[in-house]
Write a protein that holds these residues in place. Sequence first.
Motif, PDB file in Angstrom:
ATOM      1  N   TYR A 191       1.176  -1.263   0.101  1.00 23.51           N
ATOM      2  CA  TYR A 191       0.191  -0.049   0.002  1.00 23.51           C
ATOM      3  C   TYR A 191       0.818   1.439  -0.062  1.00 23.51           C
ATOM      4  N   GLN A 192       0.232   2.527  -0.193  1.00 28.24           N
ATOM      5  CA  GLN A 192       1.038   3.706  -0.306  1.00 28.24           C
ATOM      6  C   GLN A 192       0.538   4.526   0.897  1.00 28.24           C
ATOM      7  N   THR A 193       1.576   5.139   1.610  1.00 30.05           N
ATOM      8  CA  THR A 193       1.148   6.699   1.615  1.00 30.05           C
ATOM      9  C   THR A 193       1.638   7.358   0.960  1.00 30.05           C
ATOM     10  N   ASP A 194       1.360   9.211   1.870  1.00 25.55           N
ATOM     11  CA  ASP A 194       1.672  10.333   1.243  1.00 25.55           C
ATOM     12  C   ASP A 194       3.038   9.941   0.636  1.00 25.55           C
ATOM     13  N   ASN A 195       3.875   9.816   1.136  1.00 25.96           N
ATOM     14  CA  ASN A 195       5.559   9.746   0.832  1.00 25.96           C
ATOM     15  C   ASN A 195       5.717   8.228   0.110  1.00 25.96           C
ATOM     16  N   ASP A 196       4.884   7.585   1.133  1.00 23.54           N
ATOM     17  CA  ASP A 196       5.829   5.884   0.978  1.00 23.54           C
ATOM     18  C   ASP A 196       5.349   4.863   0.293  1.00 23.54           C
ATOM     19  N   VAL A 197       5.997   4.454   0.029  1.00 24.90           N
ATOM     20  CA  VAL A 197       5.282   2.747  -0.335  1.00 24.90           C
ATOM     21  C   VAL A 197       5.891   1.808   0.051  1.00 24.90           C
ATOM     22  N   ASN A 249      11.248  -0.331  -9.457  1.00 20.51           N
ATOM     23  CA  ASN A 249      10.324  -1.055  -9.700  1.00 20.51           C
ATOM     24  C   ASN A 249       9.582  -2.348  -8.284  1.00 20.51           C
ATOM     25  N   SER A 250       9.936  -2.591  -7.990  1.00 23.15           N
ATOM     26  CA  SER A 250      10.351  -4.354  -8.221  1.00 23.15           C
ATOM     27  C   SER A 250      10.914  -4.614  -6.278  1.00 23.15           C
ATOM     28  N   ILE A 251      10.115  -5.382  -5.422  1.00 15.86           N
ATOM     29  CA  ILE A 251      10.885  -5.830  -4.550  1.00 15.86           C
ATOM     30  C   ILE A 251      11.057  -6.984  -4.471  1.00 15.86           C
ATOM     31  N   ARG A 252      11.880  -8.219  -4.629  1.00 16.91           N
ATOM     32  CA  ARG A 252      12.215  -9.398  -4.665  1.00 16.91           C
ATOM     33  C   ARG A 252      12.630 -10.156  -3.279  1.00 16.91           C
ATOM     34  N   LEU A 253      12.079 -10.534  -2.718  1.00 15.69           N
ATOM     35  CA  LEU A 253      11.748 -11.482  -1.816  1.00 15.69           C
ATOM     36  C   LEU A 253      12.030 -13.316  -1.535  1.00 15.69           C
ATOM     37  N   VAL A 298       4.179   2.374  -8.072  1.00 17.04           N
ATOM     38  CA  VAL A 298       5.234   3.831  -8.358  1.00 17.04           C
ATOM     39  C   VAL A 298       6.155   4.075  -8.717  1.00 17.04           C
ATOM     40  N   GLU A 299       7.229   4.427  -8.490  1.00 20.62           N
ATOM     41  CA  GLU A 299       9.005   4.541  -8.596  1.00 20.62           C
ATOM     42  C   GLU A 299       9.426   5.029  -7.696  1.00 20.62           C
ATOM     43  N   VAL A 300      10.900   3.922  -6.641  1.00 24.39           N
ATOM     44  CA  VAL A 300      11.034   3.747  -5.528  1.00 24.39           C
ATOM     45  C   VAL A 300      12.374   4.862  -5.787  1.00 24.39           C
ATOM     46  N   ARG A 301      12.803   5.250  -4.227  1.00 22.70           N
ATOM     47  CA  ARG A 301      13.918   5.108  -3.980  1.00 22.70           C
ATOM     48  C   ARG A 301      14.525   4.045  -3.161  1.00 22.70           C
ATOM     49  N   ILE A 318       9.284   1.898   1.865  1.00 24.42           N
ATOM     50  CA  ILE A 318      10.932   3.051   0.495  1.00 24.42           C
ATOM     51  C   ILE A 318       9.570   3.866   0.261  1.00 24.42           C
ATOM     52  N   PRO A 319      10.670   4.977   0.534  1.00 23.50           N
ATOM     53  CA  PRO A 319      10.499   6.331   0.018  1.00 23.50           C
ATOM     54  C   PRO A 319       9.546   6.242  -1.590  1.00 23.50           C
ATOM     55  N   LYS A 320       8.511   6.824  -1.730  1.00 22.41           N
ATOM     56  CA  LYS A 320       8.700   7.346  -3.140  1.00 22.41           C
ATOM     57  C   LYS A 320       9.776   8.606  -4.306  1.00 22.41           C
ATOM     58  N   VAL A 321       9.704   8.601  -5.345  1.00 18.35           N
ATOM     59  CA  VAL A 321      10.525   9.448  -6.219  1.00 18.35           C
ATOM     60  C   VAL A 321       9.401  10.185  -5.976  1.00 18.35           C
ATOM     61  N   GLU A 322      10.196  11.462  -6.220  1.00 19.98           N
ATOM     62  CA  GLU A 322       8.983  12.849  -6.339  1.00 19.98           C
ATOM     63  C   GLU A 322       8.993  13.403  -7.966  1.00 19.98           C
ATOM     64  N   PRO A 323       7.095  12.645  -8.197  1.00 20.76           N
ATOM     65  CA  PRO A 323       6.810  13.239  -9.355  1.00 20.76           C
ATOM     66  C   PRO A 323       7.369  14.348 -10.035  1.00 20.76           C
ATOM     67  N   SER A 324       8.190  14.350 -11.473  1.00 22.41           N
ATOM     68  CA  SER A 324       8.993  16.065 -12.044  1.00 22.41           C
ATOM     69  C   SER A 324       7.452  16.531 -12.046  1.00 22.41           C
TER      70      SER A 324
END
Length: 142
Positions: free
Chosen positions: A42-48, A69-73, A106-109, A126-132
């Motif tokens: 899920y997403q918050t305002d600033n993070d995934v 774009n992804s996480i591998r566990l 979304v894209e993350v840092r 994970i913090p989201k990348v701010e949209p340009s």
Amino acid sequence: MSLIEWNPFRDMDNISREMANFFERSPFKFLGGMTSPRVDVYQTDNDVVVKAEIPGVAKEDINVYIDENSIRLSGQTRRNDEFKDENVYRAERYYGNFSRTIPLPVEVRSEQAKAEYKDGILSITIPKVEPSKQKGRRIDIQ
């Protein structure tokens, strides 16, 4: 001689045990057991945020790989040394490797990701990348 009424559900426990044993010993092992953890994303305002159920696994046996774009566990559930096949009465837990790749919304840092493992739940933030302002540009038609 008395007749016994047929009941198809009487031997379900034996049948389900035989089916579990079949899948455990067959090349179709992916159909049973924990081959991939269950997750919430899920997403918050600033993070995934990704929360994965990985009970019974030591945090040293869990690997987390993150890109934009992804996480591998991945990891491994180990069997205790005291667990010997000749002493087993019932064996229903999964032991072995697991892996799962989760696409992110979304894209993350990835370099700023944080993870915590508590009570069998792996939580990754994970913090989201701010949209340009605008990635594209307008082109004049000639």
